[in-house]
Design a protein around this motif. Sequence first.
Motif, PDB file in Angstrom:
ATOM      1  N   THR A  16      43.366  -2.824 -45.450  1.00  0.00           N
ATOM      2  CA  THR A  16      42.424  -2.693 -46.389  1.00  0.00           C
ATOM      3  C   THR A  16      40.960  -2.333 -45.541  1.00  0.00           C
ATOM      4  O   THR A  16      40.492  -2.985 -44.625  1.00  0.00           O
ATOM      5  CB  THR A  16      42.618  -3.452 -47.306  1.00  0.00           C
ATOM      6  N   ARG A  17      40.085  -1.710 -46.461  1.00  0.00           N
ATOM      7  CA  ARG A  17      38.954  -1.545 -46.006  1.00  0.00           C
ATOM      8  C   ARG A  17      37.861  -2.048 -47.172  1.00  0.00           C
ATOM      9  O   ARG A  17      37.950  -1.879 -48.338  1.00  0.00           O
ATOM     10  CB  ARG A  17      38.356  -0.088 -46.040  1.00  0.00           C
ATOM     11  N   PRO A  18      37.107  -3.188 -46.616  1.00  0.00           N
ATOM     12  CA  PRO A  18      36.052  -3.672 -47.477  1.00  0.00           C
ATOM     13  C   PRO A  18      35.268  -2.865 -48.232  1.00  0.00           C
ATOM     14  O   PRO A  18      34.643  -1.944 -47.598  1.00  0.00           O
ATOM     15  CB  PRO A  18      35.431  -4.960 -46.558  1.00  0.00           C
ATOM     16  N   GLY A  19      35.032  -2.984 -49.409  1.00  0.00           N
ATOM     17  CA  GLY A  19      34.198  -2.128 -50.262  1.00  0.00           C
ATOM     18  C   GLY A  19      34.836  -0.728 -50.664  1.00  0.00           C
ATOM     19  O   GLY A  19      34.055  -0.022 -51.111  1.00  0.00           O
TER      20      GLY A  19
ATOM     21  N   MET B 299      28.822   3.415 -50.779  1.00  0.00           N
ATOM     22  CA  MET B 299      27.574   2.512 -50.335  1.00  0.00           C
ATOM     23  C   MET B 299      27.847   1.032 -49.836  1.00  0.00           C
ATOM     24  O   MET B 299      27.299   0.785 -49.111  1.00  0.00           O
ATOM     25  CB  MET B 299      26.748   2.578 -51.805  1.00  0.00           C
ATOM     26  N   LEU B 300      28.995   0.524 -50.424  1.00  0.00           N
ATOM     27  CA  LEU B 300      29.430  -0.679 -49.852  1.00  0.00           C
ATOM     28  C   LEU B 300      30.275  -0.685 -48.879  1.00  0.00           C
ATOM     29  O   LEU B 300      30.261  -1.713 -48.016  1.00  0.00           O
ATOM     30  CB  LEU B 300      29.719  -1.453 -50.899  1.00  0.00           C
ATOM     31  N   GLU B 301      31.038   0.521 -48.249  1.00  0.00           N
ATOM     32  CA  GLU B 301      31.934   0.391 -47.453  1.00  0.00           C
ATOM     33  C   GLU B 301      31.473   0.475 -46.131  1.00  0.00           C
ATOM     34  O   GLU B 301      31.862   0.140 -45.220  1.00  0.00           O
ATOM     35  CB  GLU B 301      32.907   1.814 -47.677  1.00  0.00           C
ATOM     36  N   THR B 302      30.240   0.969 -46.087  1.00  0.00           N
ATOM     37  CA  THR B 302      29.254   0.956 -44.842  1.00  0.00           C
ATOM     38  C   THR B 302      28.247  -0.116 -44.607  1.00  0.00           C
ATOM     39  O   THR B 302      27.586  -0.211 -43.510  1.00  0.00           O
ATOM     40  CB  THR B 302      28.770   2.306 -44.673  1.00  0.00           C
TER      41      THR B 302
ATOM     42  N   ALA C 146      29.752  -7.571 -44.490  1.00  0.00           N
ATOM     43  CA  ALA C 146      30.536  -7.415 -45.579  1.00  0.00           C
ATOM     44  C   ALA C 146      31.282  -8.135 -46.079  1.00  0.00           C
ATOM     45  O   ALA C 146      31.800  -8.489 -47.071  1.00  0.00           O
ATOM     46  CB  ALA C 146      31.448  -6.054 -45.697  1.00  0.00           C
ATOM     47  N   HIS C 147      31.248  -9.463 -45.310  1.00  0.00           N
ATOM     48  CA  HIS C 147      32.119 -10.514 -45.704  1.00  0.00           C
ATOM     49  C   HIS C 147      31.441 -11.227 -47.112  1.00  0.00           C
ATOM     50  O   HIS C 147      32.481 -11.599 -47.948  1.00  0.00           O
ATOM     51  CB  HIS C 147      32.227 -11.670 -44.773  1.00  0.00           C
TER      52      HIS C 147
END
Length: 292
Positions: free
Chosen positions: A254-257, A262-265, A269-270
């Motif tokens: 999975t990819r956080p955000g 805007m939040l994926e990058t 991000a934890h």
Amino acid sequence: MTSLTSPTPTDTPASTDPERIARLRDAAYRIRRHALDMGEVQGQGYIGQALGVADVLAVLFGDVLRFRPEDPEWPDRDRFLLSIGHYAIAAYAAFAEAGIVPAEELETYGSDDSRLPMSAMASYTPGMEISGGSLGHGLGVATGMALGLRHLGNDARVVNLLSDGELDEGSTWEAAMSCAHHGLSNVLAVVDVNGLQADGPTAGVLRIDPLEDKWRSFGWNTRRVDGNDVTALVAAVDELTADPTGPSVLLCDTRPGYGVPMLETREKAHFLRVEEHEWQTARDQLLEGQTR
């Protein structure tokens, strides 16, 4: 099986039934939206994980788990174990989508006297089977529960959602050996492989690959899949649960955000801190992606 909505009979293969896939994608959208709304209450939190794992939770609660929303203690329910207690925000969003927790109650997330604390607590929240927090305990508890259910003649399954960071823990692998040793075909482990933990990238903290080979060598039926692809998730779960001869594990990349560019990058991000003016932008981006 109890699910979010009863699937419509069709001649299309189950894993590619467009109505089934659309239903689950819509559920994943609502789980993400619930998570953003809860995140805004605190202004920060484990939003990246909730957005990343929403598709997995939509499939589990919409298509896999047997439960009664009005009776969380139903003896024949499948047990959903959230061993990653900081993913509570994601679980609450899924509980609301499943009808276990009223959606309006999500507004109390993390507040004093709320049934929805920031870290999962079984003593507070309907549907929360264990209190998470100290990572690496979930699969051991799942093993014990599954053994107990088998001794009782109860065909309920135990589904444990854990993280790739938990695979750093030796207790997880001891439980994996025990599950296979006892032939616990009523156990499904689902690993959120997002490559990120509190101290940095998982690969930098402690390398865990080759994941598929490790789980297979421990005697588990193993599939690895894009955890943000509902169609792929459905197909993999169908394969693993069709006729298991032992414990099964679904490794979900999975990819956080995910769903909110805007939040994926965003760095670090934890645990995301989101500015007050950004929450509506996040919701707008989520909706835009859903309607594309």
